[in-house]
Motif scaffolding. Structure first.
Motif, PDB file in Angstrom:
ATOM      1  N   LYS A 109     -46.676  52.769  -4.894  1.00  0.00           N
ATOM      2  CA  LYS A 109     -47.681  53.352  -5.786  1.00  0.00           C
ATOM      3  C   LYS A 109     -47.009  54.202  -6.855  1.00  0.00           C
ATOM      4  O   LYS A 109     -47.341  54.105  -8.052  1.00  0.00           O
ATOM      5  N   GLU A 146     -55.140  53.586 -12.772  1.00  0.00           N
ATOM      6  CA  GLU A 146     -55.498  54.208 -11.506  1.00  0.00           C
ATOM      7  C   GLU A 146     -55.082  53.254 -10.409  1.00  0.00           C
ATOM      8  O   GLU A 146     -55.597  52.130 -10.319  1.00  0.00           O
ATOM      9  N   SER A 188     -54.687  52.021  -6.604  1.00  0.00           N
ATOM     10  CA  SER A 188     -55.260  52.159  -5.265  1.00  0.00           C
ATOM     11  C   SER A 188     -54.708  51.061  -4.381  1.00  0.00           C
ATOM     12  O   SER A 188     -54.375  49.976  -4.847  1.00  0.00           O
ATOM     13  N   THR A 198     -55.134  48.531  -1.023  1.00  0.00           N
ATOM     14  CA  THR A 198     -56.172  47.887  -0.221  1.00  0.00           C
ATOM     15  C   THR A 198     -55.543  46.829   0.665  1.00  0.00           C
ATOM     16  O   THR A 198     -54.464  46.299   0.354  1.00  0.00           O
ATOM     17  N   THR A 210     -62.966  44.421  -2.961  1.00  0.00           N
ATOM     18  CA  THR A 210     -62.614  45.621  -3.719  1.00  0.00           C
ATOM     19  C   THR A 210     -62.654  45.350  -5.210  1.00  0.00           C
ATOM     20  O   THR A 210     -63.167  46.160  -5.999  1.00  0.00           O
TER      21      THR A 210
END
Length: 222
Positions: free
Chosen positions: A4, A19, A21, A23, A31
């Motif tokens: 990340k 952004e 994220s 998953t 998602t």
């Protein structure tokens, strides 16, 4: 957390606000749909991963107005390479920041979308054996592939099938075949030293079908 941070660092200075994220693979499509249908949706959704991740994402994006970007972070990254996306993280982020949209084809078999190819015979069986080895022994892909290939070649399944198309075949006709391997590619592939290695285009609306003409394991190895 490390991946990340690396992605955020790659986009820093590109002028694009991201952004990031995380998953699970089995939740990726849901998602994506949730993000895209929410108020204030982003300009695009970028998936970071390999060809399997891209396949799952393309299944959610196909037939919609969802804009999908690819950040190649897998083992082989065939789809990203054929699109001309740099395979280094910073180069790929810079390319995505240019926001050049391109429509590409996808294939579909049995309700599942594919961006690279679909196959029958020794190759998918080898992939299944490879994934079992990875799960059972914790090996990486590179280590598991030769062992899986040897196991499949020992059993060497040969399939009987009929190859037909809407163009040129009489009703109920087709070409009967016995082969260990059928390859259906999304787009046209250019020949390389070891076979079809890269696609010349991804927007021609064509599938390329290749059938192995050999019926012995050593013939296939050659």
């Amino acid at each position: 957390d490390g991946e990340k941070a690396a992605i955020e660092d790659a986009f820093a200075g590109t002028g694009v606000e991201v952004e990031v994220s995380m998953t699970r693979p089995d939740r990726l499509a849901d998602t994506m749909r949730r993000i895209w249908s929410a108020p204030g949706r982003p300009a695009a959704i970028v998936v970071a991963g390999g060809d399997g991740t891209v396949n799952a994402a393309a299944g959610a994006a196909a037939g919609t107005d969802l804009v999908l970007g690819v950040l190649p972070m897998g083992t082989f990254n065939h789809f990203a390479k054929d699109l001309g996306i740099p395979t280094d993280l910073h180069g790929a982020a810079a390319a995505l920041a240019e926001r050049r949209e391109q429509q590409v084809d996808v294939g579909e078999v049995n309700g599942r979308v594919f961006v690279n190819n679909s196959a029958l015979g020794v190759y998918p069986e080898m992939v299944a054996a490879r994934d079992r080895l990875r799960e059972d022994r914790g090996w990486g892909k590179v280590r598991a592939v030769p062992v899986a290939a040897w196991r499949v070649l020992r059993s060497f399944p040969v399939h009987r099938l009929v190859l037909s198309s809407d163009a040129g075949d009489a009703p109920g006709g087709g070409r009967p075949l016995r082969t260990p391997f059928v390859f259906v590619g999304n787009g046209s592939y250019a020949d390389g030293p070891g076979g079809p290695v890269t696609r010349t285009a991804l927007d021609t609306g064509r599938l390329e079908v290749l059938v192995a003409g050999v019926r012995s394991r050593w013939g296939l190895v050659r």
